[in-house]
Design an enzyme around this catalytic site. Structure first.
Site, PDB file in Angstrom:
ATOM      1  N   ASP A  91     -19.951  22.616  36.199  1.00 21.85           N
ATOM      2  CA  ASP A  91     -20.079  21.373  36.963  1.00 21.85           C
ATOM      3  C   ASP A  91     -21.555  21.070  37.155  1.00 21.85           C
ATOM      4  O   ASP A  91     -22.382  21.985  37.241  1.00 21.85           O
ATOM      5  CB  ASP A  91     -19.385  21.504  38.322  1.00 21.85           C
ATOM      6  CG  ASP A  91     -18.985  20.162  38.917  1.00 21.85           C
ATOM      7  OD1 ASP A  91     -17.779  19.876  38.975  1.00 21.85           O
ATOM      8  OD2 ASP A  91     -19.888  19.389  39.300  1.00 21.85           O
TER       9      ASP A  91
ATOM     10  N   LYS B 227     -12.425   5.678  28.343  1.00 19.60           N
ATOM     11  CA  LYS B 227     -11.184   6.446  28.414  1.00 19.60           C
ATOM     12  C   LYS B 227     -10.288   6.163  27.211  1.00 19.60           C
ATOM     13  O   LYS B 227      -9.589   7.078  26.727  1.00 19.60           O
ATOM     14  CB  LYS B 227     -10.452   6.144  29.719  1.00 19.60           C
ATOM     15  CG  LYS B 227     -11.125   6.749  30.943  1.00 19.60           C
ATOM     16  CD  LYS B 227     -11.243   8.275  30.847  1.00 19.60           C
ATOM     17  CE  LYS B 227     -11.695   8.902  32.152  1.00 19.60           C
ATOM     18  NZ  LYS B 227     -11.827  10.379  32.058  1.00 19.60           N
TER      19      LYS B 227
ATOM     20  N   THR C 271      -7.676  12.647  44.752  1.00 21.29           N
ATOM     21  CA  THR C 271      -8.836  13.532  44.737  1.00 21.29           C
ATOM     22  C   THR C 271      -9.624  13.339  46.035  1.00 21.29           C
ATOM     23  O   THR C 271      -9.416  12.358  46.760  1.00 21.29           O
ATOM     24  CB  THR C 271      -9.744  13.197  43.551  1.00 21.29           C
ATOM     25  OG1 THR C 271     -10.211  11.847  43.701  1.00 21.29           O
ATOM     26  CG2 THR C 271      -8.994  13.321  42.229  1.00 21.29           C
TER      27      THR C 271
ATOM     28  N   TYR D 113     -15.590   1.891  31.706  1.00 20.18           N
ATOM     29  CA  TYR D 113     -14.676   3.003  31.969  1.00 20.18           C
ATOM     30  C   TYR D 113     -13.418   2.870  31.120  1.00 20.18           C
ATOM     31  O   TYR D 113     -12.945   3.853  30.539  1.00 20.18           O
ATOM     32  CB  TYR D 113     -14.323   3.041  33.451  1.00 20.18           C
ATOM     33  CG  TYR D 113     -13.547   4.268  33.880  1.00 20.18           C
ATOM     34  CD1 TYR D 113     -14.179   5.499  34.006  1.00 20.18           C
ATOM     35  CD2 TYR D 113     -12.185   4.194  34.190  1.00 20.18           C
ATOM     36  CE1 TYR D 113     -13.485   6.633  34.419  1.00 20.18           C
ATOM     37  CE2 TYR D 113     -11.488   5.317  34.606  1.00 20.18           C
ATOM     38  CZ  TYR D 113     -12.137   6.527  34.717  1.00 20.18           C
ATOM     39  OH  TYR D 113     -11.446   7.641  35.126  1.00 20.18           O
TER      40      TYR D 113
ATOM     41  N   ASN E   1     -13.085  17.645  31.662  1.00 20.66           N
ATOM     42  CA  ASN E   1     -12.639  16.802  32.769  1.00 20.66           C
ATOM     43  C   ASN E   1     -13.766  15.980  33.382  1.00 20.66           C
ATOM     44  O   ASN E   1     -13.638  15.476  34.481  1.00 20.66           O
ATOM     45  CB  ASN E   1     -11.996  17.707  33.838  1.00 20.66           C
ATOM     46  CG  ASN E   1     -11.494  16.939  35.029  1.00 20.66           C
ATOM     47  OD1 ASN E   1     -10.679  16.037  34.898  1.00 20.66           O
ATOM     48  ND2 ASN E   1     -11.985  17.276  36.212  1.00 20.66           N
TER      49      ASN E   1
END
Length: 251
Positions: free
Chosen positions: A39, A162, A193, A158, A92
């Site tokens: 990360d 994707k 989330t 975006y 991810n």
């Protein structure tokens, strides 16, 4: 006793410090996997590793900039050095800046594509040879329903990024099937989330989901993680090149 699906296997999770990535890292570890949690936020990655170790799992954290190829190379090398031949990867990383087709700046367009699509390309570029050397493996990439249908809240960058993740996953699945590498993607709907929780209450999340899904609630990160683990497992040995919608019947 039921056998653990990923016992002793080396597993790599990018964006593993929070949300869907963290849920997947924990789930892999519970199933016996040896997880590298990568990360950009080193503190978040470290906290995820502490949680895994508290449960008796095996993991270590590495600060990784998924848009930087040298950082990705180091990440893959460390996964192999620490935990052995790389068997599974969950890519991810993905974020967006705001804007419409008319208002989005070129800087924000480039940043969104780099963070969401180029990061996936760079990760797979270096995961594939490591898995080929190991005799095969699996890759799952996080796509989005925004890459398949119009989502008013999503920026054009975006949506395009994707959609690119879905097609890139399909391309890789065909190009590397002979190497014993399966590649799939998952397309979450609205997911609860920590980021979404800061923006909307549970009631608001359910109302938003109810306008677009037949199951009127947000998806949980754990539900996405369960789908990632299934696609990564031997049980899904004949599934490749597919995008799995985990979106409550999004319409």
């Amino acid at each position: 006793m039921k056998a653990l699906r990923f016992e002793g296997r080396s597993i790599l999770v990018t964006g593993g410090g929070s949300g869907i990535g963290r849920a997947a890292a924990l789930a892999f570890a519970r199933e016996g996997g040896r997880v590298l949690v990568a990360d950009l936020d080193a503190d978040a990655a470290g906290e995820a590793v502490e949680e895994i170790r508290a449960l008796g799992g095996v993991a270590f954290a590495q600060r990784t900039d998924a848009t930087n190829e040298d950082s990705i190379v180091s990440m893959v090398e460390q996964a192999v050095a620490r935990h052995g031949p790389l068997r599974h990867a969950f890519n991810n990383v993905g974020l967006s800046r705001e804007g419409t087709l008319e208002t989005m700046t070129r800087v924000d367009w480039d940043w969104t594509l780099a963070t969401t699509l180029t990061s996936t390309f760079l990760s797979m570029k270096h995961e594939v040879p490591a898995m080929r050397a190991a005799g095969g493996g699996t890759i799952v990439n996080t796509a989005s329903m925004s890459g398949k249908i119009f989502t008013p809240a999503a920026s054009p960058a975006y949506a395009a990024a994707k959609a690119g993740v879905i097609q890139l996953s399909h391309y890789a699945s065909c190009a590397h099937a002979a190497d014993g590498i399966r590649v799939n993607s998952v397309s979450p709907g609205l997911t609860a989330t920590p980021l979404i929780a800061r923006m909307f209450s549970v009631e608001q999340q359910n109302a938003i989901a109810g306008e677009a899904q037949v199951i009127a609630r947000a998806v949980t990160p754990e539900e996405i993680a369960a789908s990632v683990l299934f696609l990564s497992s031997d049980e899904a040995g004949m599934i490749t090149g597919r995008d799995l919608e985990v979106a409550g019947g999004r319409h």
